[in-house]
Design a protein around this motif. Structure first.
Motif, PDB file in Angstrom:
ATOM      1  N   ASN A  41       0.806  -1.227   0.000  1.00 49.82           N
ATOM      2  CA  ASN A  41       0.000   0.000   0.000  1.00 49.82           C
ATOM      3  C   ASN A  41       0.839   1.279   0.000  1.00 49.82           C
ATOM      4  O   ASN A  41       0.522   2.233   0.706  1.00 49.82           O
ATOM      5  CB  ASN A  41      -0.973   0.003   1.191  1.00 49.82           C
ATOM      6  CG  ASN A  41      -1.839  -1.242   1.204  1.00 49.82           C
ATOM      7  OD1 ASN A  41      -2.322  -1.659   0.164  1.00 49.82           O
ATOM      8  ND2 ASN A  41      -1.992  -1.846   2.370  1.00 49.82           N
ATOM      9  N   SER A  43       3.101   3.910  -2.923  1.00 53.22           N
ATOM     10  CA  SER A  43       3.233   4.150  -4.358  1.00 53.22           C
ATOM     11  C   SER A  43       4.477   3.437  -4.883  1.00 53.22           C
ATOM     12  O   SER A  43       5.422   3.156  -4.137  1.00 53.22           O
ATOM     13  CB  SER A  43       3.347   5.646  -4.639  1.00 53.22           C
ATOM     14  OG  SER A  43       4.611   6.129  -4.224  1.00 53.22           O
ATOM     15  N   THR A  44       4.464   3.157  -6.164  1.00 55.49           N
ATOM     16  CA  THR A  44       5.623   2.539  -6.811  1.00 55.49           C
ATOM     17  C   THR A  44       6.851   3.429  -6.668  1.00 55.49           C
ATOM     18  O   THR A  44       7.964   2.944  -6.437  1.00 55.49           O
ATOM     19  CB  THR A  44       5.304   2.264  -8.295  1.00 55.49           C
ATOM     20  OG1 THR A  44       4.307   1.236  -8.351  1.00 55.49           O
ATOM     21  CG2 THR A  44       6.531   1.813  -9.068  1.00 55.49           C
ATOM     22  N   ARG A  45       6.673   4.731  -6.755  1.00 52.95           N
ATOM     23  CA  ARG A  45       7.804   5.647  -6.646  1.00 52.95           C
ATOM     24  C   ARG A  45       8.454   5.556  -5.259  1.00 52.95           C
ATOM     25  O   ARG A  45       9.673   5.471  -5.133  1.00 52.95           O
ATOM     26  CB  ARG A  45       7.344   7.087  -6.918  1.00 52.95           C
ATOM     27  CG  ARG A  45       8.465   8.139  -6.947  1.00 52.95           C
ATOM     28  CD  ARG A  45       9.403   7.997  -8.149  1.00 52.95           C
ATOM     29  NE  ARG A  45       8.738   8.203  -9.404  1.00 52.95           N
ATOM     30  CZ  ARG A  45       8.792   9.328 -10.125  1.00 52.95           C
ATOM     31  NH1 ARG A  45       9.492  10.356  -9.702  1.00 52.95           N
ATOM     32  NH2 ARG A  45       8.138   9.417 -11.266  1.00 52.95           N
ATOM     33  N   LEU A  48      10.218   2.199  -4.917  1.00 52.29           N
ATOM     34  CA  LEU A  48      11.472   2.185  -5.670  1.00 52.29           C
ATOM     35  C   LEU A  48      12.553   3.003  -4.971  1.00 52.29           C
ATOM     36  O   LEU A  48      13.713   2.568  -4.874  1.00 52.29           O
ATOM     37  CB  LEU A  48      11.232   2.706  -7.090  1.00 52.29           C
ATOM     38  CG  LEU A  48      12.462   2.789  -7.991  1.00 52.29           C
ATOM     39  CD1 LEU A  48      13.144   1.436  -8.142  1.00 52.29           C
ATOM     40  CD2 LEU A  48      12.078   3.336  -9.368  1.00 52.29           C
ATOM     41  N   ASP A  69       7.687  -9.682  -3.692  1.00 54.73           N
ATOM     42  CA  ASP A  69       6.568  -9.608  -4.635  1.00 54.73           C
ATOM     43  C   ASP A  69       6.864  -8.854  -5.932  1.00 54.73           C
ATOM     44  O   ASP A  69       6.563  -9.367  -7.016  1.00 54.73           O
ATOM     45  CB  ASP A  69       5.338  -9.006  -3.921  1.00 54.73           C
ATOM     46  CG  ASP A  69       4.113  -8.825  -4.814  1.00 54.73           C
ATOM     47  OD1 ASP A  69       4.055  -9.438  -5.884  1.00 54.73           O
ATOM     48  OD2 ASP A  69       3.212  -8.067  -4.425  1.00 54.73           O
ATOM     49  N   ARG A  70       7.447  -7.661  -5.859  1.00 52.19           N
ATOM     50  CA  ARG A  70       7.468  -6.750  -7.003  1.00 52.19           C
ATOM     51  C   ARG A  70       8.711  -6.888  -7.883  1.00 52.19           C
ATOM     52  O   ARG A  70       9.755  -6.290  -7.630  1.00 52.19           O
ATOM     53  CB  ARG A  70       7.338  -5.315  -6.499  1.00 52.19           C
ATOM     54  CG  ARG A  70       5.980  -5.009  -5.865  1.00 52.19           C
ATOM     55  CD  ARG A  70       4.893  -4.874  -6.896  1.00 52.19           C
ATOM     56  NE  ARG A  70       5.182  -3.767  -7.767  1.00 52.19           N
ATOM     57  CZ  ARG A  70       4.733  -2.523  -7.567  1.00 52.19           C
ATOM     58  NH1 ARG A  70       3.947  -2.249  -6.561  1.00 52.19           N
ATOM     59  NH2 ARG A  70       5.047  -1.566  -8.416  1.00 52.19           N
TER      60      ARG A  70
ATOM     61  N   ASP B  87       3.784   9.411  -9.378  1.00 48.03           N
ATOM     62  CA  ASP B  87       4.022   8.547  -8.214  1.00 48.03           C
ATOM     63  C   ASP B  87       4.487   7.150  -8.611  1.00 48.03           C
ATOM     64  O   ASP B  87       4.681   6.284  -7.749  1.00 48.03           O
ATOM     65  CB  ASP B  87       2.726   8.385  -7.393  1.00 48.03           C
ATOM     66  CG  ASP B  87       2.405   9.629  -6.594  1.00 48.03           C
ATOM     67  OD1 ASP B  87       3.334  10.423  -6.334  1.00 48.03           O
ATOM     68  OD2 ASP B  87       1.232   9.793  -6.225  1.00 48.03           O
ATOM     69  N   ASP B  88       4.604   6.921  -9.906  1.00 49.66           N
ATOM     70  CA  ASP B  88       4.933   5.579 -10.387  1.00 49.66           C
ATOM     71  C   ASP B  88       6.418   5.509 -10.753  1.00 49.66           C
ATOM     72  O   ASP B  88       7.193   6.382 -10.398  1.00 49.66           O
ATOM     73  CB  ASP B  88       4.039   5.229 -11.580  1.00 49.66           C
ATOM     74  CG  ASP B  88       2.551   5.301 -11.229  1.00 49.66           C
ATOM     75  OD1 ASP B  88       2.208   5.098 -10.042  1.00 49.66           O
ATOM     76  OD2 ASP B  88       1.755   5.560 -12.138  1.00 49.66           O
TER      77      ASP B  88
END
Ligand code: NI
Lengths: 206, 206
Positions: A41, A43-45, A48, A69-70, B87-88
């Motif tokens: 939960n 953000s991808t940013r 990362l 997982d990612r 945000d990605d």
């Protein structure tokens, strides 16, 4: 240290215990040999950016870095590997997309272990060994269940689930290659010291 | 149809409106030319399984298939592209990891548009054009704001945010290449027909 040796003290982050960077820095200082970043939960940013920070730290300490997982985060952060469970991307896909990543696969029983092995996993995360407060609903195997699995497979096994300083020698007697811990190390007053203490126990066995 | 033509009616899934597969089947039947799968708070396995189903459907209808945010899912489902926001994952990473994927980048203003262009995006999702019920907090540009951006960039633009059958001709007059819609099509009694009606309007302009 061989790949398998680097699995011996495998610490999984948990955002309940504060900043991932702080957790990991201290765990590494105390002797953690592998780190897994587990985030939900966010953000991808953010995921990362956190992964890149942990990648730097683990490189400094010559530890392995895994992403839970990612696969996208694992690739983009230049992680050593990715750990997937039955709700995550199938191991075959991961191996096809990123053949150079180390892939860990979760297993609760011999069928799940064999799935991971046949799909090309490089190690198995086997558990939960004990009932755990981290995942309240997790099924648990006990040391006998763990030993049954470790007897029947040749892949390196990282035992997971409710492992503490008190019970870890029983787990280390199950012919496994590593201990995965969260609370026992991260939910302690002094993470450096609790890592050191567990690492000292592990080094007597592995 | 060229790449840019295939952006003309771009439908983004929304789990509030039922099964993604049902939504997409009907939207494609009505003339959608691109589909974006957007899912939050689901397991990677579920996300991937849904993506694979939509990949099949979009191939059958010769439409483009995009995944929102998740590069891992885009690669594993053999999508045509991925759409990323601020945000990605950064566009540069996406292009480095998967140079063959079409990358869409969200932009609210000329600075964000230029970021996407310089980073290698293949199209821009520009908006929100209108205030929207889908993202209650979204800032909106109005058609003048949209036209300012479309004047200053050469990349294909898909306009997004609050676009309906009633207001879409104003948007189509802004020299853009596509309309991205959610509610106007998916929150209707007859998705096939509402897609058809919007496609008919679009075809007068693009
Ligand atoms: Ni064994």
């Amino acid at each position: 240290m061989s790949f398998s040796d680097k699995l011996k003290l495998y610490v999984i982050t948990d955002s309940r215990f504060g900043s991932e960077v702080d957790q990991v820095k201290q765990a590494l200082e105390g002797g953690a040999t592998s780190i897994q970043l587990r985030l939900k939960n966010v953000s991808t940013r953010y995921f990362l950016d956190t992964a890149k920070s942990l990648r730097k730290l683990t490189t400094d300490y010559d530890a392995l870095f895994f992403v839970n997982d990612r696969l996208d985060i694992a690739i983009a952060s230049n992680a050593d590997g990715v750990h997937v469970g039955m709700d995550d991307m199938p191991v075959e896909h991961v191996k096809e997309i990123a053949p150079n990543l180390i892939v860990g696969s979760s297993a609760y029983n011999i069928a799940e272990a064999n799935y991971g092995i046949n799909a090309g996993a490089d190690y198995l995360g086997v558990g939960a060994v004990y009932s755990t407060n981290t995942k309240l609903d997790a099924r648990y195997l006990g040391v006998d269940g763990l030993r049954n699995i470790s007897k029947s497979v040749n892949l390196p096994i990282v035992a997971i689930g409710g492992i503490s300083h008190q019970n870890c020698e029983d787990v280390l007697n199950c012919d496994i290659q590593g201990l995965a811990v969260i609370s026992a190390i991260l939910n302690s007053e002094d993470i450096v010291n609790s890592s050191k203490e567990m690492r000292n126990i592990i080094d007597k066995y592995i």
